[in-house]
Motif scaffolding. Structure first.
Motif, short mmCIF file in Angstrom:
data_model
loop_
_atom_site.label_atom_id
_atom_site.label_comp_id
_atom_site.label_asym_id
_atom_site.label_seq_id
_atom_site.Cartn_x
_atom_site.Cartn_y
_atom_site.Cartn_z
N ASN A 23 0.81 -1.22 0.00
CA ASN A 23 0.00 0.00 0.00
C ASN A 23 0.84 1.27 0.00
OD1 ASN A 23 -2.57 -1.30 0.15
ND2 ASN A 23 -2.07 -1.82 2.26
N ALA A 24 2.13 1.16 -0.25
CA ALA A 24 3.00 2.33 -0.21
C ALA A 24 4.00 2.28 -1.35
CB ALA A 24 3.74 2.38 1.13
N ASP A 25 4.54 3.45 -1.69
CA ASP A 25 5.61 3.52 -2.69
C ASP A 25 6.95 3.15 -2.07
OD1 ASP A 25 3.89 4.61 -4.74
OD2 ASP A 25 4.00 6.53 -3.69
N VAL A 26 7.11 3.57 -0.81
CA VAL A 26 8.39 3.41 -0.11
C VAL A 26 8.10 3.01 1.33
CG1 VAL A 26 10.49 4.61 0.65
CG2 VAL A 26 9.49 5.16 -1.57
N VAL A 27 8.97 2.17 1.88
CA VAL A 27 8.93 1.87 3.31
C VAL A 27 10.31 2.17 3.87
CG1 VAL A 27 9.46 -0.60 3.00
CG2 VAL A 27 8.32 0.17 5.06
N LEU A 28 10.32 2.82 5.02
CA LEU A 28 11.57 3.14 5.71
C LEU A 28 11.53 2.54 7.11
CD1 LEU A 28 11.81 6.90 4.72
CD2 LEU A 28 13.25 5.04 3.85
N GLY A 29 12.65 1.99 7.54
CA GLY A 29 12.78 1.45 8.88
C GLY A 29 13.61 2.41 9.72
N PRO A 30 12.97 3.24 10.51
CA PRO A 30 13.70 4.25 11.28
C PRO A 30 14.62 3.62 12.32
CG PRO A 30 11.31 4.61 11.38
CD PRO A 30 11.53 3.28 10.75
N ALA A 31 15.74 4.31 12.54
CA ALA A 31 16.65 3.95 13.63
C ALA A 31 16.61 5.07 14.67
CB ALA A 31 18.07 3.78 13.09
N GLY A 32 16.95 4.75 15.88
CA GLY A 32 16.88 5.71 16.96
C GLY A 32 17.83 6.89 16.81
N ASP A 33 18.84 6.77 15.94
CA ASP A 33 19.83 7.84 15.79
C ASP A 33 19.48 8.85 14.70
OD1 ASP A 33 20.32 6.37 13.47
OD2 ASP A 33 22.39 5.88 13.99
N GLY A 34 18.28 8.73 14.12
CA GLY A 34 17.87 9.65 13.05
C GLY A 34 18.14 9.13 11.65
N GLY A 35 18.73 7.97 11.56
CA GLY A 35 18.94 7.32 10.27
C GLY A 35 17.89 6.26 10.04
N TYR A 36 18.22 5.29 9.22
CA TYR A 36 17.31 4.18 9.00
C TYR A 36 18.09 2.93 8.66
CZ TYR A 36 17.57 6.22 4.23
OH TYR A 36 17.99 6.76 3.04
N TRP A 37 17.48 1.80 8.99
CA TRP A 37 18.12 0.50 8.82
C TRP A 37 17.55 -0.26 7.63
CZ3 TRP A 37 14.99 -3.80 9.13
CH2 TRP A 37 13.73 -3.59 9.69
N LEU A 38 16.45 0.20 7.08
CA LEU A 38 15.77 -0.48 5.98
C LEU A 38 15.18 0.57 5.06
CD1 LEU A 38 13.31 -3.42 6.08
CD2 LEU A 38 12.49 -1.24 5.23
N VAL A 39 15.26 0.31 3.77
CA VAL A 39 14.53 1.09 2.77
C VAL A 39 14.01 0.11 1.74
CG1 VAL A 39 16.64 1.65 1.45
CG2 VAL A 39 14.59 3.03 1.14
N GLY A 40 12.74 0.23 1.45
CA GLY A 40 12.11 -0.62 0.44
C GLY A 40 11.34 0.24 -0.53
N MET A 41 11.29 -0.19 -1.77
CA MET A 41 10.57 0.58 -2.79
C MET A 41 9.81 -0.33 -3.74
SD MET A 41 12.96 3.71 -4.04
CE MET A 41 14.68 3.40 -3.64
N ASN A 42 8.63 0.15 -4.10
CA ASN A 42 7.91 -0.41 -5.23
C ASN A 42 8.39 0.37 -6.44
OD1 ASN A 42 6.14 -2.52 -4.69
ND2 ASN A 42 4.76 -1.14 -3.60
N ARG A 43 9.10 -0.26 -7.34
CA ARG A 43 9.76 0.47 -8.41
C ARG A 43 8.99 0.43 -9.72
NH1 ARG A 43 14.04 -2.30 -9.25
NH2 ARG A 43 12.81 -4.05 -8.65
N ARG A 44 7.69 0.51 -9.63
CA ARG A 44 6.88 0.65 -10.83
C ARG A 44 5.70 1.54 -10.50
NH1 ARG A 44 5.60 -5.56 -10.64
NH2 ARG A 44 4.50 -5.57 -8.72
N PRO A 45 5.17 2.29 -11.35
CA PRO A 45 5.47 2.30 -12.78
C PRO A 45 6.70 3.12 -13.15
CG PRO A 45 3.72 3.84 -12.34
CD PRO A 45 4.07 3.19 -11.03
N ARG A 46 7.28 3.86 -12.19
CA ARG A 46 8.45 4.65 -12.53
C ARG A 46 9.49 4.59 -11.43
NH1 ARG A 46 6.24 10.41 -10.87
NH2 ARG A 46 4.46 9.59 -9.79
#
Length: 189
Positions: free
Chosen positions: A109-132
């Protein structure tokens, strides 16, 4: 040495940092690389490591190519066929298959998913790479408390979901924070 876990090495020494990186990667691959619900691909740096790695027992191995973290991650997303892709690091002691399953589910249900980390960064990034193509990594202040916010700003107009909050091991403080946990999963601390 000198290429991986440099902030950790500055705090705990090069040998201990490299030991953590190797054992941490092995632990993550043992947990995630054998799961048949997804194809595991290992993106290595430096590129010459692809030809001499033992990781082929777990997964297909590809080079990351040159550039900062964002350029290397973008290259992996761009190189793979259309569809959902989830990237994680190998320095997340608490990562489990359920985290990856949830990230793929969120991409339903999303274009992108991010896994936040406690330090302000993230440990996971996922993308649905269509249609663009999605390109969220420009001008991100990597290794800073701004990395997640900078990436989210690049995703304006996209539907972004958040995965669970997990922490990676970037420095001595984060290694000490997870020392008890790491000891239980046989990671050097």
């Amino acid at each position: 040495a000198g290429r991986a876990k440099t902030r950790l090495a500055a705090d705990v020494g090069v040998g201990r940092a490299i030991s953590f990186a190797r054992h941490g990667a092995g632990a993550v691959m043992r947990r995630l690389g054998v799961d048949t619900r997804w194809e595991t691909i290992i993106a290595l740096s430096p590129d010459v490591a692809v030809s001499r790695t033992g990781w082929r027992a777990f997964a297909r191995v590809i080079p990351q190519g040159p550039g900062d973290l964002g350029a290397r991650m973008q290259r992996v997303f761009d190189r793979l066929p259309p569809g959902p892709v989830v990237l994680v690091g190998t320095d997340i002691p608490r990562i489990r298959p359920a985290h990856i399953t949830r990230a793929f589910r969120l991409l339903g249900n999303a274009d992108v998913v991010l896994g936040p980390a406690g330090d302000g960064g993230y440990w996971l990034v996922g993308m649905n790479r269509r249609p663009r193509r999605i390109a969220p990594f420009a001008n991100v202040r990597w290794s800073s408390p701004h990395a997640l916010a900078d990436t989210r700003a690049n995703l304006a107009g996209r539907k972004v979901a958040c995965a669970d909050i997990l922490d990676d091991v970037d420095d001595g403080a984060s290694l000490r924070r997870d020392a008890a946990y790491a000891a239980r999963v046989a990671l050097p601390v």
